[in-house]
Scaffold this motif. Structure first.
Motif, PDB file in Angstrom:
ATOM      1  N   THR A  41      22.666  32.474 -14.896  1.00  0.00           N
ATOM      2  CA  THR A  41      21.628  32.977 -13.998  1.00  0.00           C
ATOM      3  C   THR A  41      21.098  31.826 -13.150  1.00  0.00           C
ATOM      4  O   THR A  41      21.380  30.652 -13.420  1.00  0.00           O
ATOM      5  CB  THR A  41      20.463  33.583 -14.793  1.00  0.00           C
ATOM      6  OG1 THR A  41      19.846  32.535 -15.556  1.00  0.00           O
ATOM      7  CG2 THR A  41      20.937  34.692 -15.722  1.00  0.00           C
ATOM      8  N   VAL A  42      20.309  32.153 -12.148  1.00  0.00           N
ATOM      9  CA  VAL A  42      19.721  31.124 -11.305  1.00  0.00           C
ATOM     10  C   VAL A  42      18.875  30.171 -12.149  1.00  0.00           C
ATOM     11  O   VAL A  42      18.872  28.961 -11.917  1.00  0.00           O
ATOM     12  CB  VAL A  42      18.930  31.740 -10.122  1.00  0.00           C
ATOM     13  CG1 VAL A  42      17.680  32.460 -10.601  1.00  0.00           C
ATOM     14  CG2 VAL A  42      18.586  30.694  -9.084  1.00  0.00           C
ATOM     15  N   SER A  43      18.193  30.689 -13.165  1.00  0.00           N
ATOM     16  CA  SER A  43      17.356  29.807 -13.988  1.00  0.00           C
ATOM     17  C   SER A  43      18.202  28.903 -14.894  1.00  0.00           C
ATOM     18  O   SER A  43      17.764  27.808 -15.242  1.00  0.00           O
ATOM     19  CB  SER A  43      16.350  30.618 -14.813  1.00  0.00           C
ATOM     20  OG  SER A  43      16.999  31.371 -15.804  1.00  0.00           O
ATOM     21  N   ASP A  44      19.412  29.332 -15.261  1.00  0.00           N
ATOM     22  CA  ASP A  44      20.284  28.494 -16.098  1.00  0.00           C
ATOM     23  C   ASP A  44      20.781  27.255 -15.355  1.00  0.00           C
ATOM     24  O   ASP A  44      21.098  26.244 -15.980  1.00  0.00           O
ATOM     25  CB  ASP A  44      21.504  29.281 -16.580  1.00  0.00           C
ATOM     26  CG  ASP A  44      21.171  30.363 -17.590  1.00  0.00           C
ATOM     27  OD1 ASP A  44      20.236  30.170 -18.392  1.00  0.00           O
ATOM     28  OD2 ASP A  44      21.862  31.400 -17.581  1.00  0.00           O
ATOM     29  N   VAL A  45      20.877  27.336 -14.040  1.00  0.00           N
ATOM     30  CA  VAL A  45      21.421  26.210 -13.265  1.00  0.00           C
ATOM     31  C   VAL A  45      20.367  25.546 -12.378  1.00  0.00           C
ATOM     32  O   VAL A  45      20.677  24.598 -11.653  1.00  0.00           O
ATOM     33  CB  VAL A  45      22.641  26.656 -12.415  1.00  0.00           C
ATOM     34  CG1 VAL A  45      23.775  27.124 -13.327  1.00  0.00           C
ATOM     35  CG2 VAL A  45      22.274  27.751 -11.423  1.00  0.00           C
ATOM     36  N   ASN A  46      19.129  26.006 -12.437  1.00  0.00           N
ATOM     37  CA  ASN A  46      18.048  25.439 -11.642  1.00  0.00           C
ATOM     38  C   ASN A  46      17.591  24.115 -12.272  1.00  0.00           C
ATOM     39  O   ASN A  46      17.149  24.105 -13.415  1.00  0.00           O
ATOM     40  CB  ASN A  46      16.879  26.434 -11.592  1.00  0.00           C
ATOM     41  CG  ASN A  46      15.722  25.952 -10.750  1.00  0.00           C
ATOM     42  OD1 ASN A  46      15.537  24.765 -10.520  1.00  0.00           O
ATOM     43  ND2 ASN A  46      14.917  26.898 -10.293  1.00  0.00           N
ATOM     44  N   PRO A  47      17.669  22.992 -11.523  1.00  0.00           N
ATOM     45  CA  PRO A  47      17.278  21.705 -12.093  1.00  0.00           C
ATOM     46  C   PRO A  47      15.812  21.657 -12.526  1.00  0.00           C
ATOM     47  O   PRO A  47      15.451  20.873 -13.398  1.00  0.00           O
ATOM     48  CB  PRO A  47      17.535  20.698 -10.980  1.00  0.00           C
ATOM     49  CG  PRO A  47      18.161  21.425  -9.858  1.00  0.00           C
ATOM     50  CD  PRO A  47      18.172  22.888 -10.163  1.00  0.00           C
ATOM     51  N   ASN A  48      14.972  22.498 -11.949  1.00  0.00           N
ATOM     52  CA  ASN A  48      13.567  22.533 -12.354  1.00  0.00           C
ATOM     53  C   ASN A  48      13.369  23.203 -13.711  1.00  0.00           C
ATOM     54  O   ASN A  48      12.334  23.017 -14.343  1.00  0.00           O
ATOM     55  CB  ASN A  48      12.713  23.247 -11.299  1.00  0.00           C
ATOM     56  CG  ASN A  48      12.685  22.479  -9.996  1.00  0.00           C
ATOM     57  OD1 ASN A  48      12.688  21.256  -9.991  1.00  0.00           O
ATOM     58  ND2 ASN A  48      12.690  23.191  -8.885  1.00  0.00           N
ATOM     59  N   LYS A  55      19.096  17.038 -21.042  1.00  0.00           N
ATOM     60  CA  LYS A  55      20.398  16.673 -20.463  1.00  0.00           C
ATOM     61  C   LYS A  55      21.214  17.884 -20.015  1.00  0.00           C
ATOM     62  O   LYS A  55      22.362  17.744 -19.622  1.00  0.00           O
ATOM     63  CB  LYS A  55      21.227  15.789 -21.398  1.00  0.00           C
ATOM     64  CG  LYS A  55      20.591  14.455 -21.710  1.00  0.00           C
ATOM     65  CD  LYS A  55      21.552  13.591 -22.476  1.00  0.00           C
ATOM     66  CE  LYS A  55      20.871  12.316 -22.936  1.00  0.00           C
ATOM     67  NZ  LYS A  55      21.682  11.568 -23.880  1.00  0.00           N
ATOM     68  N   TRP A  56      20.656  19.108 -20.091  1.00  0.00           N
ATOM     69  CA  TRP A  56      21.390  20.279 -19.611  1.00  0.00           C
ATOM     70  C   TRP A  56      21.691  20.125 -18.121  1.00  0.00           C
ATOM     71  O   TRP A  56      22.781  20.481 -17.673  1.00  0.00           O
ATOM     72  CB  TRP A  56      20.622  21.570 -19.887  1.00  0.00           C
ATOM     73  CG  TRP A  56      21.300  22.766 -19.279  1.00  0.00           C
ATOM     74  CD1 TRP A  56      20.856  23.502 -18.227  1.00  0.00           C
ATOM     75  CD2 TRP A  56      22.566  23.318 -19.650  1.00  0.00           C
ATOM     76  NE1 TRP A  56      21.761  24.492 -17.924  1.00  0.00           N
ATOM     77  CE2 TRP A  56      22.833  24.392 -18.786  1.00  0.00           C
ATOM     78  CE3 TRP A  56      23.513  23.001 -20.630  1.00  0.00           C
ATOM     79  CZ2 TRP A  56      23.996  25.157 -18.863  1.00  0.00           C
ATOM     80  CZ3 TRP A  56      24.674  23.767 -20.715  1.00  0.00           C
ATOM     81  CH2 TRP A  56      24.906  24.829 -19.841  1.00  0.00           C
ATOM     82  N   ASN A  57      20.739  19.585 -17.353  1.00  0.00           N
ATOM     83  CA  ASN A  57      20.983  19.409 -15.914  1.00  0.00           C
ATOM     84  C   ASN A  57      22.207  18.527 -15.667  1.00  0.00           C
ATOM     85  O   ASN A  57      22.967  18.772 -14.730  1.00  0.00           O
ATOM     86  CB  ASN A  57      19.761  18.796 -15.220  1.00  0.00           C
ATOM     87  CG  ASN A  57      18.638  19.787 -15.047  1.00  0.00           C
ATOM     88  OD1 ASN A  57      18.831  20.998 -15.119  1.00  0.00           O
ATOM     89  ND2 ASN A  57      17.438  19.282 -14.832  1.00  0.00           N
ATOM     90  N   HIS A  58      22.408  17.526 -16.496  1.00  0.00           N
ATOM     91  CA  HIS A  58      23.578  16.650 -16.358  1.00  0.00           C
ATOM     92  C   HIS A  58      24.866  17.444 -16.598  1.00  0.00           C
ATOM     93  O   HIS A  58      25.840  17.293 -15.862  1.00  0.00           O
ATOM     94  CB  HIS A  58      23.474  15.472 -17.335  1.00  0.00           C
ATOM     95  CG  HIS A  58      24.685  14.606 -17.350  1.00  0.00           C
ATOM     96  ND1 HIS A  58      24.970  13.717 -16.334  1.00  0.00           N
ATOM     97  CD2 HIS A  58      25.703  14.510 -18.244  1.00  0.00           C
ATOM     98  CE1 HIS A  58      26.115  13.111 -16.598  1.00  0.00           C
ATOM     99  NE2 HIS A  58      26.575  13.568 -17.761  1.00  0.00           N
ATOM    100  N   VAL A  59      24.847  18.311 -17.605  1.00  0.00           N
ATOM    101  CA  VAL A  59      26.014  19.149 -17.905  1.00  0.00           C
ATOM    102  C   VAL A  59      26.314  20.064 -16.718  1.00  0.00           C
ATOM    103  O   VAL A  59      27.468  20.207 -16.302  1.00  0.00           O
ATOM    104  CB  VAL A  59      25.798  19.963 -19.198  1.00  0.00           C
ATOM    105  CG1 VAL A  59      26.926  20.968 -19.432  1.00  0.00           C
ATOM    106  CG2 VAL A  59      25.647  19.031 -20.406  1.00  0.00           C
TER     107      VAL A  59
END
Length: 126
Positions: free
Chosen positions: A21-28, A91-95
């Motif tokens: 979803t958009v929230s799963d990949v949103n850096p915020n 670190k999810w954003n890095h993934v």
């Protein structure tokens, strides 16, 4: 499964197939939501001790292997939102960035153990 065996893994479980979803990949946001009601294995993938830790608002350190089989250490938490969710964070954003994960991509999440360490394997669904 060959990869899991190659790193000494056992107890492999299919956790979820999820359309990001958009929230799963949103850096915020910086996290992947895994809704408990969508788990493929209803008995779960965490031990009683890990469940207790998360119930006391403590994170569980986990290893996450991305589609290229690179290992990252993330934290797993359990949040009670409108629905109960496990959350991969820290670190999810890095993934996401490293793998080019985008909204609407479908990934398969498997859990396994290396000795007692909880691990996840992320694989895109073609």
């Amino acid at each position: 499964m060959d990869f899991i065996k190659s790193v000494g893994g056992s107890e492999a479980e299919f956790v979820i197939e999820k359309r990001l979803t958009v929230s799963d990949v949103n850096p915020n946001q910086g996290r992947l939501l895994i809704p408990v009601l969508q788990l493929k294995n209803k008995k779960g993938f965490v031990t009683a001790d890990e469940e207790t830790m998360m119930g006391m608002k403590e994170d569980v350190s986990v290893w996450v292997f991305d589609p290229e089989r690179r290992k990252s250490t993330l934290n797993l938490a359990k949040w009670k939102m409108s629905k109960e969710c496990y959350v991969l964070k820290t670190k999810w954003n890095h993934v996401v960035k490293t793998n080019g994960f985008k909204e609407e991509m479908v990934i398969r999440v498997l859990s396994f153990r290396v000795d007692h360490q909880l691990c996840f394997l992320l694989d895109p669904v073609a």
